[in-house]
Design a protein around this motif. Structure first.
Motif, PDB file in Angstrom:
ATOM      1  N   GLU A   1       0.826  -1.207   0.000  1.00  0.00           N
ATOM      2  CA  GLU A   1       0.000   0.000   0.000  1.00  0.00           C
ATOM      3  C   GLU A   1       0.858   1.254   0.000  1.00  0.00           C
ATOM      4  O   GLU A   1       0.559   2.234  -0.702  1.00  0.00           O
ATOM      5  N   GLU A   2       1.943   1.218   0.772  1.00  0.00           N
ATOM      6  CA  GLU A   2       2.811   2.395   0.857  1.00  0.00           C
ATOM      7  C   GLU A   2       3.470   2.683  -0.490  1.00  0.00           C
ATOM      8  O   GLU A   2       3.538   3.828  -0.934  1.00  0.00           O
ATOM      9  N   ALA A   3       3.952   1.636  -1.141  1.00  0.00           N
ATOM     10  CA  ALA A   3       4.621   1.820  -2.426  1.00  0.00           C
ATOM     11  C   ALA A   3       3.651   2.293  -3.496  1.00  0.00           C
ATOM     12  O   ALA A   3       3.954   3.216  -4.271  1.00  0.00           O
ATOM     13  N   LEU A   4       2.469   1.678  -3.564  1.00  0.00           N
ATOM     14  CA  LEU A   4       1.489   2.069  -4.571  1.00  0.00           C
ATOM     15  C   LEU A   4       1.036   3.515  -4.382  1.00  0.00           C
ATOM     16  O   LEU A   4       0.809   4.245  -5.350  1.00  0.00           O
ATOM     17  N   THR A   5       0.912   3.933  -3.133  1.00  0.00           N
ATOM     18  CA  THR A   5       0.543   5.332  -2.849  1.00  0.00           C
ATOM     19  C   THR A   5       1.624   6.272  -3.340  1.00  0.00           C
ATOM     20  O   THR A   5       1.339   7.281  -4.008  1.00  0.00           O
ATOM     21  N   GLN A   6       2.870   5.970  -3.034  1.00  0.00           N
ATOM     22  CA  GLN A   6       3.977   6.830  -3.451  1.00  0.00           C
ATOM     23  C   GLN A   6       4.143   6.850  -4.963  1.00  0.00           C
ATOM     24  O   GLN A   6       4.431   7.894  -5.557  1.00  0.00           O
ATOM     25  N   ILE A   7       3.962   5.702  -5.614  1.00  0.00           N
ATOM     26  CA  ILE A   7       4.044   5.649  -7.072  1.00  0.00           C
ATOM     27  C   ILE A   7       3.024   6.587  -7.700  1.00  0.00           C
ATOM     28  O   ILE A   7       3.337   7.348  -8.618  1.00  0.00           O
ATOM     29  N   ALA A   8       1.788   6.528  -7.204  1.00  0.00           N
ATOM     30  CA  ALA A   8       0.737   7.383  -7.743  1.00  0.00           C
ATOM     31  C   ALA A   8       1.035   8.857  -7.499  1.00  0.00           C
ATOM     32  O   ALA A   8       0.950   9.684  -8.421  1.00  0.00           O
ATOM     33  N   ILE A   9       1.395   9.201  -6.293  1.00  0.00           N
ATOM     34  CA  ILE A   9       1.642  10.606  -5.948  1.00  0.00           C
ATOM     35  C   ILE A   9       2.815  11.170  -6.735  1.00  0.00           C
ATOM     36  O   ILE A   9       2.724  12.263  -7.325  1.00  0.00           O
ATOM     37  N   ILE A  10       3.925  10.445  -6.779  1.00  0.00           N
ATOM     38  CA  ILE A  10       5.118  10.947  -7.471  1.00  0.00           C
ATOM     39  C   ILE A  10       4.869  11.042  -8.974  1.00  0.00           C
ATOM     40  O   ILE A  10       5.253  12.025  -9.619  1.00  0.00           O
ATOM     41  N   THR A  11       4.215  10.039  -9.554  1.00  0.00           N
ATOM     42  CA  THR A  11       3.922  10.074 -10.983  1.00  0.00           C
ATOM     43  C   THR A  11       3.056  11.273 -11.332  1.00  0.00           C
ATOM     44  O   THR A  11       3.339  12.012 -12.298  1.00  0.00           O
ATOM     45  N   LEU A  12       2.003  11.503 -10.560  1.00  0.00           N
ATOM     46  CA  LEU A  12       1.102  12.626 -10.838  1.00  0.00           C
ATOM     47  C   LEU A  12       1.770  13.971 -10.572  1.00  0.00           C
ATOM     48  O   LEU A  12       1.524  14.950 -11.289  1.00  0.00           O
ATOM     49  N   ASN A  13       2.634  14.027  -9.573  1.00  0.00           N
ATOM     50  CA  ASN A  13       3.393  15.259  -9.331  1.00  0.00           C
ATOM     51  C   ASN A  13       4.359  15.545 -10.478  1.00  0.00           C
ATOM     52  O   ASN A  13       4.566  16.702 -10.861  1.00  0.00           O
ATOM     53  N   ASN A  14       4.952  14.481 -11.029  1.00  0.00           N
ATOM     54  CA  ASN A  14       5.828  14.642 -12.191  1.00  0.00           C
ATOM     55  C   ASN A  14       5.061  15.252 -13.359  1.00  0.00           C
ATOM     56  O   ASN A  14       5.563  16.141 -14.064  1.00  0.00           O
ATOM     57  N   ILE A  15       3.845  14.754 -13.559  1.00  0.00           N
ATOM     58  CA  ILE A  15       3.021  15.231 -14.664  1.00  0.00           C
ATOM     59  C   ILE A  15       2.588  16.678 -14.423  1.00  0.00           C
ATOM     60  O   ILE A  15       2.614  17.517 -15.339  1.00  0.00           O
ATOM     61  N   SER A  16       2.221  16.991 -13.195  1.00  0.00           N
ATOM     62  CA  SER A  16       1.821  18.368 -12.860  1.00  0.00           C
ATOM     63  C   SER A  16       2.974  19.345 -13.079  1.00  0.00           C
ATOM     64  O   SER A  16       2.780  20.449 -13.602  1.00  0.00           O
ATOM     65  N   ALA A  17       4.163  18.943 -12.689  1.00  0.00           N
ATOM     66  CA  ALA A  17       5.334  19.806 -12.868  1.00  0.00           C
ATOM     67  C   ALA A  17       5.578  20.067 -14.343  1.00  0.00           C
ATOM     68  O   ALA A  17       5.857  21.207 -14.756  1.00  0.00           O
ATOM     69  N   PHE A  18       5.445  19.037 -15.162  1.00  0.00           N
ATOM     70  CA  PHE A  18       5.626  19.202 -16.608  1.00  0.00           C
ATOM     71  C   PHE A  18       4.588  20.156 -17.167  1.00  0.00           C
ATOM     72  O   PHE A  18       4.902  21.041 -17.967  1.00  0.00           O
ATOM     73  N   GLU A  19       3.340  19.994 -16.733  1.00  0.00           N
ATOM     74  CA  GLU A  19       2.249  20.847 -17.212  1.00  0.00           C
ATOM     75  C   GLU A  19       2.499  22.311 -16.870  1.00  0.00           C
ATOM     76  O   GLU A  19       2.166  23.216 -17.650  1.00  0.00           O
ATOM     77  N   GLU A  20       3.118  22.541 -15.718  1.00  0.00           N
ATOM     78  CA  GLU A  20       3.386  23.906 -15.257  1.00  0.00           C
ATOM     79  C   GLU A  20       4.733  24.444 -15.741  1.00  0.00           C
ATOM     80  O   GLU A  20       5.132  25.555 -15.376  1.00  0.00           O
TER      81      GLU A  20
END
Length: 326
Positions: free
Chosen positions: A299-318
């Motif tokens: 659960e911890e790994a899957l949560t971090q994977i989702a958060i980091i991946t989406l943060n990566n995408i948000s940073a690119f968008e911005e």
């Protein structure tokens, strides 16, 4: 951003939907390949996993569809042709670390299961067989553990083995001072191969590490060595390992990854014929334990994977740098 996810499972959708921020997500269970790449039409970015194909042909088609970003929801990136991506102005981001403890602890579970044969004992007891015959293991205490690759996962693994009272020796191009301070000894690759009772692989797959464990490396190991791989399948020359199992050079083999795992792992093939003869052969050995790339599955790994991946995408968008660009 509109993001197309490939090779998704129910747990991917659960954890990404839970943390999706303002992005629009679409999930496809098919892997990314020449047939499925058309599904990326109308999206701004795609998100892929370890066995998705992101070669020159796929990248050219993605560029034609207007894809500007490939987000890897994993640490490994050997499945992406970066030179072509760069030429096509497609950015690539990854998750360099999510929960190193998840993979490290899975490596330890492979060691413990192979050693104490708890999987066999479980099946015996379920059938009313309470015999202890052929279940003899060994103490981990004071055994020599060889760690090849001492990044975050290798570090976490080494610390666990130190806790068992093991002697830990390591090989890496870059020495980890934290481990040195804890008593881990760095040595040459040859020394790690020849001195270790248990060898665990935690290095990335690169041109220099493909088939790191080959016939020559196996010859240097102790007879009866335990070999564990929770990193990338192609670190091991599988045919060489099969021969080493047959001649008893390898006493125990634990794999969470496999060189030809694409289209096999992550799928239910229980009603189909397994056409991979090498994997089928591996599964006949009583001293081999194979899990299907589940080391990251907490659960911890899957949560971090989702958060980091989406943060990566948000940073690119911005128009910002996430620090996880490849």
């Amino acid at each position: 951003m509109k993001i197309a996810f490939f090779s998704t499972k129910p747990y991917d959708k659960e954890f990404f939907e839970k943390n999706k921020q303002t992005h629009e997500l679409a999930f496809y269970d098919v892997s990314l390949n020449e047939s499925s790449v058309r599904l990326a039409e109308g999206f701004d970015a795609i998100c892929v996993f370890v066995n998705d194909i992101v070669n020159a042909t796929i990248l050219e088609k993605l560029a034609q569809l207007g894809i500007k970003l490939i987000a890897l929801r994993c640490a490994g990136f050997n499945n992406v042709d970066f030179e072509v991506a760069k030429k096509l102005n497609i950015s690539v981001v990854r998750v360099p670390a999510y929960s190193p403890h998840a993979v490290a602890e899975h490596a330890v579970s492979l060691i413990m299961t192979l050693n104490r044969k708890t999987h066999k004992a479980y099946n015996r007891v379920r059938e009313g067989n309470f015999s202890l015959e052929k279940l003899i293991g060994f103490d981990l205490f004071q055994k020599t553990i060889g760690v090849i690759g001492t990044g975050k996962i290798g570090e976490a693994f080494a610390k666990i083995m130190l806790g068992f009272g093991c002697k830990v020796i390591a090989y890496d191009i870059f020495k980890n001072q934290n481990l040195i301070d804890l008593g881990v000894t760095y040595s040459s690759l040859d020394d790690v191969l020849s001195q270790s009772d248990i060898i665990s692989l935690h290095c990335p797959l690169t041109d220099k590490t493909i088939h790191l464990i080959d016939n020559e490396a196996l010859e240097k190991m102790k007879t009866g060595v335990m070999l564990i791989n929770t990193s990338r399948g192609a670190l091991i020359d599988t045919q060489a390992v099969v021969e080493a199992l047959k001649n008893k050079k390898i006493g125990y083999l634990g794999l969470d990854v496999y060189e030809q795992e694409s289209n096999i792992f992550f799928n239910d093939l229980s009603e189909e014929i397994l056409i991979d003869d090498t994997l089928a052969r591996l599964m006949t050995f009583p001293n081999v334990l194979i899990t299907s790339h589940q080391g990251f599955l907490t659960e911890e790994a899957l949560t971090q994977i989702a958060i980091i991946t989406l943060n990566n995408i948000s940073a690119f968008e911005e128009g910002k740098k996430s620090g996880n660009e490849v």
